[in-house]
Design a protein around this motif. Structure first.
Motif, PDB file in Angstrom:
ATOM      1  N   ARG A  17       0.288  -0.992  -0.132  1.00 36.77           N
ATOM      2  CA  ARG A  17       0.014  -0.082   0.104  1.00 36.77           C
ATOM      3  C   ARG A  17       0.661   1.029   0.095  1.00 36.77           C
ATOM      4  O   ARG A  17       2.323   0.836  -0.439  1.00 36.77           O
ATOM      5  N   GLY A  18       0.253   2.338   0.973  1.00 36.76           N
ATOM      6  CA  GLY A  18       1.018   3.884   0.225  1.00 36.76           C
ATOM      7  C   GLY A  18       2.306   3.969  -0.727  1.00 36.76           C
ATOM      8  O   GLY A  18       1.441   4.267  -1.925  1.00 36.76           O
ATOM      9  N   LEU A  19       3.746   4.114  -0.872  1.00 38.68           N
ATOM     10  CA  LEU A  19       4.193   4.842  -1.607  1.00 38.68           C
ATOM     11  C   LEU A  19       4.403   3.632  -2.690  1.00 38.68           C
ATOM     12  O   LEU A  19       4.864   3.773  -3.918  1.00 38.68           O
ATOM     13  N   ASP A 194       1.037  11.618   1.793  1.00 38.11           N
ATOM     14  CA  ASP A 194      -0.398  11.185   2.244  1.00 38.11           C
ATOM     15  C   ASP A 194      -0.453   9.887   1.557  1.00 38.11           C
ATOM     16  O   ASP A 194      -0.324   9.163   0.548  1.00 38.11           O
ATOM     17  N   THR A 195      -0.766   8.613   3.291  1.00 36.58           N
ATOM     18  CA  THR A 195      -1.067   7.746   2.327  1.00 36.58           C
ATOM     19  C   THR A 195      -2.300   6.901   3.118  1.00 36.58           C
ATOM     20  O   THR A 195      -2.433   7.738   4.189  1.00 36.58           O
ATOM     21  N   GLU A 196      -1.907   5.635   3.220  1.00 35.81           N
ATOM     22  CA  GLU A 196      -3.619   5.532   3.967  1.00 35.81           C
ATOM     23  C   GLU A 196      -3.240   5.791   5.437  1.00 35.81           C
ATOM     24  O   GLU A 196      -3.660   5.614   6.879  1.00 35.81           O
ATOM     25  N   SER A 221       1.668  13.945  -2.644  1.00 43.10           N
ATOM     26  CA  SER A 221       0.970  13.406  -2.570  1.00 43.10           C
ATOM     27  C   SER A 221       2.350  11.887  -3.156  1.00 43.10           C
ATOM     28  O   SER A 221       3.053  12.289  -3.575  1.00 43.10           O
ATOM     29  N   ALA A 222       1.812  10.859  -2.617  1.00 39.32           N
ATOM     30  CA  ALA A 222       2.936   9.411  -2.721  1.00 39.32           C
ATOM     31  C   ALA A 222       2.827   9.740  -4.360  1.00 39.32           C
ATOM     32  O   ALA A 222       4.091   9.454  -4.630  1.00 39.32           O
TER      33      ALA A 222
END
Length: 255
Positions: A17-19, A194-196, A221-222
């Protein structure tokens, strides 16, 4: 500037997830084939995999804190893709352990976990992928995900800041040693993005203060960070080998 479509073979660690997810998507959109690594979040990694453009991608699970696990991950990725041209070292742990509030046992455990994954996992995976690239004889790229905290300091996460500083130094050493083999090595040092995982903080009481760290009044943002990773892995970025690229929206300026 978007790198040309090359169909390279890319291993992204910590891509559930995320980056990591954003990086996988960036390479897939570029026409590359991606091995999506996960440690324990297989279901989330599968979401990443299913979101990728193109074909030839796959999942690779394994514990990078274990040297044998890192070797298994690299081997499985190479088998899946038919080799490795690009490695993105994104896998990391980041657990709070402020000194004044942390027991000695918790302190030792936090440092051991951070060193095992953030530094040794990155080092071992880099070694394995680089040796494979040397054997392939076609060069390659390694891009490390570092952190602004390596320079700014992480009072509540000191092991994170220290291991990310070590990752930057590792990347620069490898950049010198691997250049004769046509392998470029660079790192990015993002600020807040910004990530989960951080969404609750950005949406909570401290959100405005976090955004105010940058004169742009926002966080990255990622996808913005992933775009920089994609460029550093491109053929055009060979002369950036050894660089640590700040991506923090002027929230912290190094001298």
């Amino acid at each position: 500037m978007k790198p040309p479509v090359t169909g390279r073979r890319v291993l992204v660690s910590g891509a559930s997830r995320g980056l990591g997810r954003a990086v996988c998507r960036a390479f897939a959109a570029n026409g590359d084939r991606v091995a999506v690594h996960y440690g324990s979040r297989e279901d989330e990694a599968r979401v990443t995999l299913e979101s990728l453009e193109g074909e030839g991608h796959g999942l690779v699970g394994g514990d990078l804190a274990d040297p044998a696990g890192a070797a298994a991950v690299e081997s499985a990725a190479a088998e899946l893709l038919g080799g490795i041209d690009v490695l993105v070292n994104n896998a990391a742990v980041n657990v709070a352990h402020p000194l004044a509030e942390t027991s000695y046992e918790e302190w030792v455990d936090a440092w051991q976990r951070h060193v095992a994954v953030n530094l040794l996992g990155t080092s071992n995976l880099s070694y394995l992928a680089a040796r494979r690239m040397i054997g392939q004889g076609t060069g390659g790229r390694i891009v490390n995900i570092g952190s602004r905290g390596a320079f700014k300091g992480e009072p509540d996460h000191p092991a994170y800041g220290a291991t990310k500083a070590a990752v930057h130094a590792l990347g620069q050493s490898l950049a010198v040693s691997l250049a004769p083999h046509g392998i470029g090595v660079a790192s990015v040092a993002p600020g807040f993005f910004d990530t989960e995982r951080v969404a609750p903080r950005l949406g909570g009481a401290e959100g405005d203060a976090i955004r105010a760290q940058s004169p742009f009044g926002r966080v990255a943002s990622a996808q913005e960070v992933a775009s920089a990773v994609l460029w550093l892995a491109s053929p055009e970025a060979e002369w950036a080998s050894g660089a640590v690229l700040d991506l923090n929206g002027a929230s912290y300026l190094r001298t």
